[in-house]
Design a protein around this motif. Structure first.
Motif, PDB file in Angstrom:
ATOM      1  N   LEU A  40       0.830  -1.200   0.000  1.00 56.35           N
ATOM      2  CA  LEU A  40       0.000   0.000   0.000  1.00 56.35           C
ATOM      3  C   LEU A  40       0.866   1.252   0.000  1.00 56.35           C
ATOM      4  O   LEU A  40       0.609   2.203  -0.735  1.00 56.35           O
ATOM      5  CB  LEU A  40      -0.943   0.010   1.199  1.00 56.35           C
ATOM      6  N   GLY A  41       1.902   1.253   0.825  1.00 57.53           N
ATOM      7  CA  GLY A  41       2.799   2.412   0.877  1.00 57.53           C
ATOM      8  C   GLY A  41       3.477   2.671  -0.452  1.00 57.53           C
ATOM      9  O   GLY A  41       3.612   3.818  -0.892  1.00 57.53           O
ATOM     10  N   GLN A  42       3.879   1.612  -1.134  1.00 58.08           N
ATOM     11  CA  GLN A  42       4.530   1.769  -2.440  1.00 58.08           C
ATOM     12  C   GLN A  42       3.535   2.216  -3.509  1.00 58.08           C
ATOM     13  O   GLN A  42       3.857   3.014  -4.388  1.00 58.08           O
ATOM     14  CB  GLN A  42       5.221   0.467  -2.845  1.00 58.08           C
ATOM     15  N   LYS A  43       2.292   1.716  -3.430  1.00 59.70           N
ATOM     16  CA  LYS A  43       1.258   2.143  -4.374  1.00 59.70           C
ATOM     17  C   LYS A  43       0.946   3.616  -4.174  1.00 59.70           C
ATOM     18  O   LYS A  43       0.807   4.377  -5.132  1.00 59.70           O
ATOM     19  CB  LYS A  43      -0.010   1.306  -4.209  1.00 59.70           C
ATOM     20  N   GLN A  44       0.849   4.025  -2.908  1.00 59.74           N
ATOM     21  CA  GLN A  44       0.573   5.433  -2.620  1.00 59.74           C
ATOM     22  C   GLN A  44       1.667   6.326  -3.194  1.00 59.74           C
ATOM     23  O   GLN A  44       1.373   7.321  -3.860  1.00 59.74           O
ATOM     24  CB  GLN A  44       0.465   5.632  -1.105  1.00 59.74           C
ATOM     25  N   LEU A  45       2.903   5.985  -2.952  1.00 57.00           N
ATOM     26  CA  LEU A  45       4.011   6.785  -3.472  1.00 57.00           C
ATOM     27  C   LEU A  45       3.983   6.830  -4.999  1.00 57.00           C
ATOM     28  O   LEU A  45       4.142   7.896  -5.604  1.00 57.00           O
ATOM     29  CB  LEU A  45       5.345   6.223  -2.975  1.00 57.00           C
ATOM     30  N   ALA A  46       3.745   5.694  -5.623  1.00 59.99           N
ATOM     31  CA  ALA A  46       3.677   5.651  -7.092  1.00 59.99           C
ATOM     32  C   ALA A  46       2.523   6.497  -7.610  1.00 59.99           C
ATOM     33  O   ALA A  46       2.681   7.239  -8.591  1.00 59.99           O
ATOM     34  CB  ALA A  46       3.539   4.202  -7.566  1.00 59.99           C
ATOM     35  N   ASP A  47       1.349   6.419  -6.959  1.00 57.30           N
ATOM     36  CA  ASP A  47       0.202   7.232  -7.371  1.00 57.30           C
ATOM     37  C   ASP A  47       0.528   8.713  -7.300  1.00 57.30           C
ATOM     38  O   ASP A  47       0.223   9.482  -8.218  1.00 57.30           O
ATOM     39  CB  ASP A  47      -1.018   6.946  -6.481  1.00 57.30           C
ATOM     40  N   ILE A  48       1.148   9.143  -6.216  1.00 58.72           N
ATOM     41  CA  ILE A  48       1.470  10.558  -6.036  1.00 58.72           C
ATOM     42  C   ILE A  48       2.542  11.005  -7.028  1.00 58.72           C
ATOM     43  O   ILE A  48       2.444  12.100  -7.599  1.00 58.72           O
ATOM     44  CB  ILE A  48       1.891  10.829  -4.576  1.00 58.72           C
ATOM     45  N   ARG A  49       3.521  10.150  -7.276  1.00 58.67           N
ATOM     46  CA  ARG A  49       4.581  10.536  -8.218  1.00 58.67           C
ATOM     47  C   ARG A  49       4.072  10.616  -9.655  1.00 58.67           C
ATOM     48  O   ARG A  49       4.563  11.419 -10.441  1.00 58.67           O
ATOM     49  CB  ARG A  49       5.753   9.565  -8.112  1.00 58.67           C
ATOM     50  N   THR A  50       3.083   9.813 -10.006  1.00 59.06           N
ATOM     51  CA  THR A  50       2.575   9.843 -11.385  1.00 59.06           C
ATOM     52  C   THR A  50       1.382  10.783 -11.562  1.00 59.06           C
ATOM     53  O   THR A  50       1.246  11.408 -12.609  1.00 59.06           O
ATOM     54  CB  THR A  50       2.168   8.432 -11.867  1.00 59.06           C
ATOM     55  N   LYS A  51       0.535  10.914 -10.535  1.00 62.16           N
ATOM     56  CA  LYS A  51      -0.691  11.715 -10.667  1.00 62.16           C
ATOM     57  C   LYS A  51      -0.621  13.059  -9.954  1.00 62.16           C
ATOM     58  O   LYS A  51      -1.528  13.875 -10.091  1.00 62.16           O
ATOM     59  CB  LYS A  51      -1.887  10.930 -10.112  1.00 62.16           C
ATOM     60  N   GLY A  52       0.407  13.267  -9.146  1.00 63.84           N
ATOM     61  CA  GLY A  52       0.524  14.506  -8.390  1.00 63.84           C
ATOM     62  C   GLY A  52      -0.054  14.379  -6.993  1.00 63.84           C
ATOM     63  O   GLY A  52      -0.642  13.361  -6.623  1.00 63.84           O
ATOM     64  N   LEU A  53       0.093  15.442  -6.211  1.00 62.52           N
ATOM     65  CA  LEU A  53      -0.340  15.415  -4.812  1.00 62.52           C
ATOM     66  C   LEU A  53      -1.843  15.243  -4.641  1.00 62.52           C
ATOM     67  O   LEU A  53      -2.300  14.859  -3.567  1.00 62.52           O
ATOM     68  CB  LEU A  53       0.116  16.682  -4.090  1.00 62.52           C
ATOM     69  N   GLY A  54      -2.627  15.504  -5.679  1.00 63.17           N
ATOM     70  CA  GLY A  54      -4.067  15.272  -5.594  1.00 63.17           C
ATOM     71  C   GLY A  54      -4.389  13.820  -5.273  1.00 63.17           C
ATOM     72  O   GLY A  54      -5.420  13.520  -4.670  1.00 63.17           O
ATOM     73  N   ALA A  55      -3.502  12.914  -5.647  1.00 64.99           N
ATOM     74  CA  ALA A  55      -3.706  11.484  -5.372  1.00 64.99           C
ATOM     75  C   ALA A  55      -3.579  11.164  -3.881  1.00 64.99           C
ATOM     76  O   ALA A  55      -4.008  10.098  -3.432  1.00 64.99           O
ATOM     77  CB  ALA A  55      -2.706  10.647  -6.171  1.00 64.99           C
ATOM     78  N   HIS A  56      -3.006  12.089  -3.127  1.00 67.91           N
ATOM     79  CA  HIS A  56      -2.814  11.862  -1.695  1.00 67.91           C
ATOM     80  C   HIS A  56      -4.137  11.819  -0.930  1.00 67.91           C
ATOM     81  O   HIS A  56      -4.260  11.133   0.084  1.00 67.91           O
ATOM     82  CB  HIS A  56      -1.917  12.957  -1.111  1.00 67.91           C
ATOM     83  N   ARG A  57      -5.128  12.528  -1.413  1.00 62.38           N
ATOM     84  CA  ARG A  57      -6.380  12.715  -0.659  1.00 62.38           C
ATOM     85  C   ARG A  57      -7.020  11.394  -0.223  1.00 62.38           C
ATOM     86  O   ARG A  57      -7.469  11.256   0.913  1.00 62.38           O
ATOM     87  CB  ARG A  57      -7.366  13.531  -1.470  1.00 62.38           C
TER      88      ARG A  57
END
Length: 199
Positions: free
Chosen positions: A143-160
């Motif tokens: 999950l932590g790696q998916k979150q980081l990948a999502d944020i790096r590819t989609k931007g900080l909006g993916a953090h929400r």
């Protein structure tokens, strides 16, 4: 058995024993099936609180900001100066969010299993949906790696949707540390950008 007996003497609540070795992620999932409160504090066996923190105040802030604040990690040497750390490592700028005169939170780019407060429903409905947490593994592994990948590819909006933050109580010291002391050793490996470079 001696370790379990010592835990039982502490009388922190009900001790739930897994029938077999499941790893942290599934042991936590098993424990959550017994939780009746809307919030939990997750404390790994080898992560000590090294200074006092008002956990109830942190939970009150999570409740007051429930639409976006799902998880509040307590700082370790890795996350103590987190904004600087992620700017240096990932070239991503994160900004603190003021909760009160005493507390701010900084967005975490990845889930950490280290000591944290979390909305119980977030664990049940978000963390354990699908198959990102594997038997024998940690939540932060996938999950932590998916979150980081999502944020790096989609931007900080993916953090929400992750809602993960690290607490800043204004003190320049970790709240949590690893029992073997490797946190302090790891911290020395990183070269941080100067505060003037990212201010």
């Amino acid at each position: 058995e001696q370790f379990v007996a010592r835990l039982e003497r502490l009388q922190f609540g009900r001790l739930v024993r897994c029938p077999e070795r499941l790893g942290f992620g599934f042991a936590l999932k098993t424990a959550l099936s017994h939780v009746e409160t809307p919030y939990v504090i997750v404390v790994q066996h080898d992560r000590n609180l090294v200074r006092p923190i008002d956990v109830e105040a942190v939970v009150r802030h999570v409740i007051a900001n429930a639409s976006w604040l799902k998880y509040v990690g307590f700082p370790t040497t890795t996350t103590l100066h987190y904004a600087r750390f992620v700017l240096s490592k990932y070239a991503i700028r994160v900004e603190p969010v003021r909760l009160s005169d005493s507390y701010s939170v900084v967005p975490l780019l990845q889930w950490y299993d280290s000591t944290h407060v979390c909305e119980t429903r977030h664990y049940r409905d978000f963390v354990y949906r699908g198959d990102l947490v594997k038997k024998g593994g940690f939540v932060e592994d996938k999950l932590g790696q998916k979150q980081l990948a999502d944020i790096r590819t989609k931007g900080l909006g993916a953090h929400r949707e992750y809602g993960t933050y690290v607490l800043d109580d204004g003190l320049d010291a970790p709240i949590v540390s690893h029992l073997d002391g490797h946190d302090a050793l790891s911290y020395k490996k990183f070269k941080f950008v100067d505060h003037l470079e990212w201010a």
